[in-house]
Write a protein that holds these residues in place. Structure first.
Motif, mmCIF file in Angstrom:
data_model
loop_
_atom_site.group_PDB
_atom_site.id
_atom_site.type_symbol
_atom_site.label_atom_id
_atom_site.label_comp_id
_atom_site.label_asym_id
_atom_site.label_seq_id
_atom_site.Cartn_x
_atom_site.Cartn_y
_atom_site.Cartn_z
ATOM 1 N N SER A 102 32.270 -22.187 -42.898
ATOM 2 C CA SER A 102 31.276 -23.228 -42.635
ATOM 3 C C SER A 102 30.127 -22.682 -41.790
ATOM 4 C CB SER A 102 31.938 -24.412 -41.911
ATOM 5 O OG SER A 102 32.894 -25.036 -42.728
ATOM 6 N N SER A 103 30.443 -21.825 -40.818
ATOM 7 C CA SER A 103 29.411 -21.263 -39.950
ATOM 8 C C SER A 103 28.467 -20.353 -40.731
ATOM 9 C CB SER A 103 30.047 -20.482 -38.796
ATOM 10 O OG SER A 103 30.803 -21.332 -37.968
ATOM 11 N N VAL A 104 29.038 -19.434 -41.507
ATOM 12 C CA VAL A 104 28.209 -18.483 -42.263
ATOM 13 C C VAL A 104 27.370 -19.216 -43.292
ATOM 14 C CG1 VAL A 104 28.246 -16.536 -43.856
ATOM 15 C CG2 VAL A 104 29.779 -16.551 -41.880
ATOM 16 N N ALA A 105 28.013 -20.123 -44.049
ATOM 17 C CA ALA A 105 27.281 -20.852 -45.089
ATOM 18 C C ALA A 105 26.196 -21.725 -44.477
ATOM 19 C CB ALA A 105 28.257 -21.707 -45.900
ATOM 20 N N GLY A 106 26.522 -22.447 -43.403
ATOM 21 C CA GLY A 106 25.545 -23.322 -42.772
ATOM 22 C C GLY A 106 24.386 -22.555 -42.178
ATOM 23 N N LEU A 107 24.681 -21.419 -41.542
ATOM 24 C CA LEU A 107 23.620 -20.625 -40.930
ATOM 25 C C LEU A 107 22.669 -20.074 -41.997
ATOM 26 C CD1 LEU A 107 24.092 -18.250 -37.948
ATOM 27 C CD2 LEU A 107 22.739 -17.502 -39.897
ATOM 28 N N MET A 108 23.221 -19.622 -43.104
ATOM 29 C CA MET A 108 22.373 -19.089 -44.171
ATOM 30 C C MET A 108 21.502 -20.177 -44.782
ATOM 31 S SD MET A 108 25.090 -16.435 -45.957
ATOM 32 C CE MET A 108 23.875 -15.669 -47.045
ATOM 33 N N LEU A 109 22.054 -21.373 -44.927
ATOM 34 C CA LEU A 109 21.274 -22.489 -45.461
ATOM 35 C C LEU A 109 20.173 -22.897 -44.487
ATOM 36 C CD1 LEU A 109 24.121 -24.717 -46.978
ATOM 37 C CD2 LEU A 109 22.431 -23.368 -48.235
ATOM 38 N N ALA A 110 20.505 -22.901 -43.186
ATOM 39 C CA ALA A 110 19.500 -23.256 -42.181
ATOM 40 C C ALA A 110 18.355 -22.252 -42.180
ATOM 41 C CB ALA A 110 20.145 -23.334 -40.797
ATOM 42 N N ASN A 111 18.686 -20.979 -42.269
ATOM 43 C CA ASN A 111 17.646 -19.947 -42.288
ATOM 44 C C ASN A 111 16.835 -19.968 -43.579
ATOM 45 O OD1 ASN A 111 18.299 -19.045 -39.743
ATOM 46 N ND2 ASN A 111 19.587 -17.365 -40.452
ATOM 47 N N ALA A 112 17.407 -20.562 -44.625
ATOM 48 C CA ALA A 112 16.684 -20.678 -45.889
ATOM 49 C C ALA A 112 15.718 -21.859 -45.888
ATOM 50 C CB ALA A 112 17.668 -20.811 -47.051
ATOM 51 N N GLY A 113 15.721 -22.632 -44.795
ATOM 52 C CA GLY A 113 14.770 -23.726 -44.673
ATOM 53 C C GLY A 113 15.319 -25.100 -44.994
ATOM 54 N N TRP A 114 16.619 -25.218 -45.191
ATOM 55 C CA TRP A 114 17.196 -26.535 -45.473
ATOM 56 C C TRP A 114 17.091 -27.416 -44.231
ATOM 57 C CZ3 TRP A 114 21.276 -27.665 -49.528
ATOM 58 C CH2 TRP A 114 21.154 -26.814 -50.617
ATOM 59 N N VAL A 118 21.015 -31.941 -43.229
ATOM 60 C CA VAL A 118 21.716 -31.591 -44.467
ATOM 61 C C VAL A 118 22.683 -30.436 -44.201
ATOM 62 C CG1 VAL A 118 21.464 -30.714 -46.821
ATOM 63 C CG2 VAL A 118 19.831 -32.396 -45.925
ATOM 64 N N VAL A 119 22.218 -29.452 -43.450
ATOM 65 C CA VAL A 119 23.061 -28.301 -43.118
ATOM 66 C C VAL A 119 24.303 -28.754 -42.344
ATOM 67 C CG1 VAL A 119 23.185 -26.184 -41.755
ATOM 68 C CG2 VAL A 119 21.156 -26.663 -43.138
ATOM 69 N N ILE A 120 24.101 -29.606 -41.347
ATOM 70 C CA ILE A 120 25.224 -30.087 -40.540
ATOM 71 C C ILE A 120 26.205 -30.880 -41.400
ATOM 72 C CG2 ILE A 120 25.857 -31.671 -38.668
ATOM 73 C CD1 ILE A 120 23.234 -30.831 -37.285
ATOM 74 N N ALA A 121 25.677 -31.749 -42.259
ATOM 75 C CA ALA A 121 26.540 -32.547 -43.135
ATOM 76 C C ALA A 121 27.336 -31.648 -44.079
ATOM 77 C CB ALA A 121 25.698 -33.540 -43.933
ATOM 78 N N LEU A 122 26.707 -30.613 -44.608
ATOM 79 C CA LEU A 122 27.397 -29.700 -45.519
ATOM 80 C C LEU A 122 28.472 -28.895 -44.790
ATOM 81 C CD1 LEU A 122 24.477 -28.371 -47.764
ATOM 82 C CD2 LEU A 122 26.385 -29.838 -48.452
ATOM 83 N N MET A 123 28.185 -28.462 -43.578
ATOM 84 C CA MET A 123 29.183 -27.702 -42.818
ATOM 85 C C MET A 123 30.428 -28.551 -42.566
ATOM 86 S SD MET A 123 26.688 -25.709 -40.097
ATOM 87 C CE MET A 123 28.002 -24.829 -39.249
ATOM 88 N N ILE A 124 30.216 -29.800 -42.198
ATOM 89 C CA ILE A 124 31.355 -30.707 -41.994
ATOM 90 C C ILE A 124 32.045 -30.988 -43.325
ATOM 91 C CG2 ILE A 124 32.023 -33.020 -41.244
ATOM 92 C CD1 ILE A 124 29.655 -32.924 -39.284
ATOM 93 N N GLY A 125 31.234 -31.152 -44.391
ATOM 94 C CA GLY A 125 31.788 -31.412 -45.721
ATOM 95 C C GLY A 125 32.633 -30.258 -46.232
ATOM 96 N N PHE A 126 32.216 -29.021 -45.960
ATOM 97 C CA PHE A 126 33.020 -27.864 -46.355
ATOM 98 C C PHE A 126 34.407 -27.944 -45.718
ATOM 99 C CE2 PHE A 126 28.828 -25.337 -46.674
ATOM 100 C CZ PHE A 126 28.660 -25.726 -47.994
#
Length: 351
Positions: A102-114, A118-126
């Motif tokens: 969740s940390s790696v995926a969320g961080l990469m999405l955040a750096n991609a401009g999401w 949305v990033v926080i919701a996805l990290m919890i959803g994962f």
């Protein structure tokens, strides 16, 4: 012939009252026997504070308390989720790996401009997805919790490694970092201030909700009933299947939430994040008084257990002469003592 009942200070009436008092005390002791490990954890925590203050000083001050709470907020969150699982007699070995993914995926999405929300919701959803998968394997495919969550651990760790094998850094401008923004609660002398972060407040909210669910709702009563005897809980018509799915979903969800809090604080994530954290969470829960066999324990006890582990790290750091590896040895020793205490209490209950 008439008989007289003596009720004076030395009569049978007095003896009967004394006997009733003894019986009441014995019943009270047996009723509260399950709380003894939690009380022991509180005593150990207080003793560690007293020892640290006497040996090193500056333990009972605002900035030490602040660091203890901020640095262990993520552990408190996953310990609450682990409490639900262990109360049913299960185990969740996947939480550390779920945090990594969740940390790696969320961080990469955040750096991609999401967007941050949305990033926080996805990290919890994962985290929720992994928890539900574990629950489905356990409940519908009769896989042992140890094996099911072990499989999820390998899966989550493998996915995290697939995403990245090097540390990923969160942009300084990312709104996710706002969850680690410190704010002053008490203005102390010099730099000795009591400061908190939104991450700590999230942990407090998780504790409050977990306490309410376990002690004030039907779901909580079902969790305890399953841990006491799952067949009996099913015979009573309790929603065993749904509840067991819920507890693993809760554990996974809180692992995802812990990933958010941890990533916001450090601003870094990698595939090796969270290694051994599932064992720390289990240790915190057991030290806090929850029986590994299920059916008895408290959310607040798990919180105390997490703070015991956190304070132990503080004391080892303050000492300077103790190797960091000793933390594992000390944790193992404390855990062994509490497991033996649990065994003794379980045997006492059978008697």
């Amino acid at each position: 012939m008439t008989s007289t009942l003596v009720t004076g200070p030395s009569g049978a009436g007095t003896k009967s009252r004394a006997a009733r008092l003894v019986d009441t005390a014995a019943r009270t002791w047996r009723t509260n026997l399950a709380a003894l490990p939690t009380l022991a954890a509180v005593v150990i925590f207080i003793a560690m504070i007293v020892y640290g203050e006497a040996a090193y000083g500056r333990i009972l001050q605002y900035n030490t308390i602040s660091n203890l709470l901020i640095n262990n907020a993520h552990l408190v969150i996953i310990a609450v989720g682990m409490t639900f699982v262990i109360l049913t007699g299960g185990i969740d070995l996947s939480v550390g790996a779920v945090i990594a993914f969740s940390s790696v995926a969320g961080l990469m999405l955040a750096n991609a401009g999401w967007p941050a929300w949305v990033v926080i919701a996805l990290m919890i959803g994962f985290g929720t997805a992994f928890g539900v998968a574990s629950g489905v394997l356990i409940q519908f495919f009769n896989v042992q919790p140890f094996i099911a969550t072990l499989a999820m651990m390998f899966l989550a760790r493998g996915l995290a490694s697939t995403l990245s094998t090097k540390p990923e850094r969160l942009s300084d401008e990312s709104p996710v970092r706002s969850l680690a923004t410190k704010f002053k609660v008490i203005d102390g002398e010099r730099v000795n201030d009591l400061v908190l972060t939104p991450g700590v407040l999230i942990a407090v909210l998780v504790i409050a909700v977990g306490f309410f669910v376990l002690h004030r709702t039907r779901t909580g009563r079902t969790v305890y009933a399953i841990g006491g005897s799952e067949p009996s809980a099913a015979l009573m018509g309790l929603p065993v299947v749904r509840t067991k799915l819920w507890v693993y979903a809760i554990s996974g969800t809180l692992a995802g939430l812990a990933a958010v809090v941890y990533t916001a604080r450090l601003g870094i994530a990698q595939n090796i994040t969270g290694i051994g954290w599932e064992l720390d969470a289990i240790a915190a829960v057991v030290i806090g008084g929850t029986l590994l066999t299920g059916g008895a324990g408290y959310v607040l006890g798990a919180v105390v257990g997490a703070l015991v582990l956190g304070l132990m790290n503080v004391l080892i750091t303050r000492d300077g002469g103790i190797r960091p590896e000793a933390t594992t040895i000390i944790t193992g020793g404390i855990l062994l003592v509490f497991v033996l205490l649990q065994r003794a209490l379980t045997a006492r209950k059978r008697e």
